[in-house]
Design an enzyme around this catalytic site. Structure first.
Site, mmCIF file in Angstrom:
data_model
loop_
_atom_site.group_PDB
_atom_site.id
_atom_site.type_symbol
_atom_site.label_atom_id
_atom_site.label_comp_id
_atom_site.label_asym_id
_atom_site.label_seq_id
_atom_site.Cartn_x
_atom_site.Cartn_y
_atom_site.Cartn_z
ATOM 1 N NE ARG A 208 6.540 3.261 0.233
ATOM 2 C CZ ARG A 208 5.496 3.032 -0.398
ATOM 3 N NH1 ARG A 208 4.381 3.722 -0.233
ATOM 4 N NH2 ARG A 208 5.508 1.677 -0.869
ATOM 5 C CD GLU B 149 5.678 3.443 -6.463
ATOM 6 O OE1 GLU B 149 6.837 2.683 -5.525
ATOM 7 O OE2 GLU B 149 5.535 4.420 -6.256
ATOM 8 C CG HIS B 150 7.602 -1.734 -9.315
ATOM 9 N ND1 HIS B 150 7.510 -2.988 -8.609
ATOM 10 C CD2 HIS B 150 6.094 -1.172 -9.167
ATOM 11 C CE1 HIS B 150 6.386 -3.119 -8.394
ATOM 12 N NE2 HIS B 150 5.479 -2.274 -8.795
ATOM 13 C CG ASP C 222 12.536 -0.258 -3.490
ATOM 14 O OD1 ASP C 222 12.204 -0.874 -4.540
ATOM 15 O OD2 ASP C 222 12.203 -0.234 -2.228
ATOM 16 N N GLY D 212 -0.611 0.323 -0.901
ATOM 17 C CA GLY D 212 0.500 1.266 -1.344
ATOM 18 C C GLY D 212 0.939 2.087 -0.307
ATOM 19 C CB SER E 190 4.659 1.103 3.310
ATOM 20 O OG SER E 190 5.310 0.939 2.369
ATOM 21 C CB SER E 191 -0.045 -1.022 6.369
ATOM 22 O OG SER E 191 -0.444 -2.220 5.704
ATOM 23 C CG ASP F 49 8.014 0.424 1.407
ATOM 24 O OD1 ASP F 49 8.528 1.062 0.751
ATOM 25 O OD2 ASP F 49 7.480 -0.772 1.188
ATOM 26 C CE LYS G 201 -1.859 -14.544 -9.626
ATOM 27 N NZ LYS G 201 -0.620 -14.216 -10.621
HETATM 28 P P1 ADP Z 1 0.965 -2.509 2.231
HETATM 29 O O1 ADP Z 1 1.397 -2.004 1.099
HETATM 30 O O2 ADP Z 1 0.059 -1.864 3.171
HETATM 31 O O3 ADP Z 1 2.090 -2.732 3.039
HETATM 32 P P2 ADP Z 1 0.855 -5.465 2.133
HETATM 33 O O4 ADP Z 1 -0.467 -6.392 1.462
HETATM 34 O O5 ADP Z 1 2.213 -5.858 1.727
HETATM 35 O O6 ADP Z 1 0.405 -4.012 1.845
HETATM 36 O O7 ADP Z 1 0.687 -5.691 3.757
HETATM 37 C C1 ADP Z 1 -0.650 -5.522 4.373
HETATM 38 C C2 ADP Z 1 -0.491 -6.444 5.569
HETATM 39 O O8 ADP Z 1 0.091 -6.091 6.622
HETATM 40 C C3 ADP Z 1 -2.232 -6.687 6.099
HETATM 41 O O9 ADP Z 1 -2.857 -7.695 5.358
HETATM 42 C C4 ADP Z 1 -1.671 -7.278 7.427
HETATM 43 O O10 ADP Z 1 -1.377 -8.536 7.488
HETATM 44 C C5 ADP Z 1 -0.410 -6.545 7.946
HETATM 45 N N1 ADP Z 1 -0.831 -5.293 8.605
HETATM 46 C C6 ADP Z 1 -0.477 -4.078 8.296
HETATM 47 N N2 ADP Z 1 -0.935 -3.021 9.408
HETATM 48 C C7 ADP Z 1 -1.591 -3.881 10.005
HETATM 49 C C8 ADP Z 1 -2.508 -3.522 11.326
HETATM 50 N N3 ADP Z 1 -2.522 -2.247 11.758
HETATM 51 N N4 ADP Z 1 -2.870 -4.579 12.037
HETATM 52 C C9 ADP Z 1 -2.828 -5.698 11.340
HETATM 53 N N5 ADP Z 1 -2.002 -5.976 10.394
HETATM 54 C C10 ADP Z 1 -1.565 -5.197 9.733
#
Ligand code: ADP
Length: 444
Positions: free
Chosen positions: A44, A50-51, A53, A142, A144-145, A190, A234
């Site tokens: 997303r 921001e900050h 929710d 940023g 939300s992976s 997210d 961090k």
């Molecule tokens: P974000 O804002 O992208 O959510 P975070 O630092 O909170 O950032 O989370 C990122 C972490 O999520 C990565 O370091 C990894 O551990 C995990 N992650 C997200 N997408 C994947 C993916 N496609 N494959 C493996 N790990 C993933």
């Protein structure tokens, strides 16, 4: 072959079809058979809010095309959960389904969290599964992976537990809680937008309980994401969690000193209406109370329910540190008001894109000055975006690096992208092709 859940969009383009074909080939090479399900959850981008929710205030995100897809098959014989990644640099993890626990911050912990969240909610174990993750959301940028990963995993677990109470809103809430197992005390934005996003619309997401209202965006503008390619958070999430704890404390000071209960304080806006206070008056009150030094250190520790060391890192020992809470409260109240105004303009006066742009700029300033989550690279990139024709530009997500979002008149998007590449990415030796394929893209 597949139970398709949320996956239709992936097939929209030849590149998307190719991606799924590659995933299936890799899956078969690893597990010896084809997957029998696919699930998908998008990342997303938050337009404004921001900050806030995690303080209970509404936010206005859109889902993006970048996503996490999980291919999997059931493994009834083995009763194991085996998690692999299409990108082989991520190590595989396997355990008995009875032993699924989130013990550490590893990439697969997000998958375990989603699986665990659903099995605890339904009080039933999903079957053994062999899964392969394929993600396109840039990580720690940023967008939300991590939540996309949790949501895709929860969807996968829910697929086998056909519990009728699991609405999209409910799964989103389960996922928001489950992601906290991994360590960050996030709000629910997210996960909510990952499940509730609708093509071509933003969603105003409310919390407690999660519910959303689609918001149409002005036709004349488009939103462009630009990644500053730096991340200074961090890794253990303490920066983020400290902000959450500061907000809890600020809310509690408001509640105790203004004699308002916690629930109400979490919703400052209705509160201000009820007491007929302007945000400024409210915050002046907060300032007075924060400056009066009524709380002892022990009382604050008790209110926060955090460890002494966390407390020391939040508050320090000087009263100057306590004044920081006032700035945090100013950001939260101001940002909540900007979300409401942004939404009002989208509904009532979408032609006033200048006013929308100003709200986006104000959001960035507040995140920088009051919330202290910007960094030089993000400030520089937002300035470059403004110089390239953006009506508004701000950091997006938790901050300390990652992406910006800019609102750009549709007719100048191509020039905008070229100018931003020239000014920001080219000096860092990033080719135009690499920038536009990875770091600088239009949301749709
Ligand atoms: P974000 O804002 O992208 O959510 P975070 O630092 O909170 O950032 O989370 C990122 C972490 O999520 C990565 O370091 C990894 O551990 C995990 N992650 C997200 N997408 C994947 C993916 N496609 N494959 C493996 N790990 C993933």
């Amino acid at each position: 072959l597949f139970d398709e859940l949320n996956v239709e969009d992936v097939y929209d383009t030849p590149a998307g079809q190719q991606r799924i074909n590659n995933l299936i080939v890799k899956f078969e090479a690893k597990f010896g058979e084809q997957p029998n399900f696919l699930v998908r959850a998008p990342g997303r981008v938050n337009l404004i809010g921001e900050h806030v929710d995690y303080c209970g205030f509404p936010v206005l995100p859109i889902a993006i095309q970048q996503d996490v897809v999980i291919a999997g098959r059931t493994d009834e014989t083995d009763r194991k959960l085996t998690v692999s990644n299409a990108d082989s640099s991520f190590p595989e993890y396997s355990c008995n389904i009875r032993d699924v626990q989130v013990k550490e911050v590893k990439w697969y912990s997000y998958v375990l969290a989603g699986y665990l969240g659903i099995s605890q909610r339904i009080n039933t174990l999903p079957p053994g599964l062999q899964v392969m993750v394929d993600g396109t959301v840039p990580m720690s940028a940023g967008l939300s992976s991590s939540s996309a990963l949790v949501c895709a995993s929860a969807l996968m677990a829910a697929l086998f537990l056909k519990e009728k109470s699991l609405t999209r809103e409910c799964i989103a809430e389960v996922c928001a809680k489950a992601e906290r197992y991994v360590g960050t005390e996030g709000g629910g934005m997210d996960q909510a937008i990952s499940f509730l996003g609708v093509k071509g619309k933003a969603q105003l997401i409310n919390f407690n309980p999660v519910r959303c209202e689609p918001v149409s965006l002005p036709d004349s503008v488009t939103f462009v994401v630009a990644n500053c390619m730096v991340n200074k958070w961090k890794a253990d999430g303490t920066d983020f969690n400290n902000r959450v704890a500061e907000c809890r404390l600020a809310a509690d000071v408001l509640a105790t000193k203004l004699g308002l209960d916690w629930e109400k304080v979490q919703k400052l806006q209705p509160l201000m209406v009820a007491r007929d206070m302007t945000p400024k008056e409210l915050l002046e009150n907060v300032e007075q109370h924060l400056h009066s030094g009524v709380y002892t250190r022990d009382e604050i520790v008790d209110i926060l329910k955090v460890s002494d060391s966390t407390f020391a890192s939040i508050i320090g020992k000087s009263s100057n540190e306590v004044f920081r809470l006032y700035d945090r409260a100013v950001h939260v109240a101001g940002e909540a008001a900007r979300v409401a105004e942004f939404r009002r303009l989208c509904d009532e006066n979408p032609a006033d894109v200048q006013a929308l742009g100003r709200l986006i700029d104000e959001s960035h300033d507040s995140l920088k000055v009051k919330y202290n989550v910007s960094i030089e690279e993000l400030d520089n990139l937002t300035q470059i975006c403004k110089g390239a024709g953006a009506l508004g530009s701000r950091l997006v997500g938790a901050g300390f690096g990652g992406c910006t979002i800019s609102m750009v008149p549709k007719e100048i998007v191509d020039q905008f992208i070229f100018k931003v590449w020239e000014a920001y990415y080219k000096p860092l030796n990033v080719s135009e092709e690499e920038a536009t394929s990875k770091h600088l893209f239009v949301t749709s």
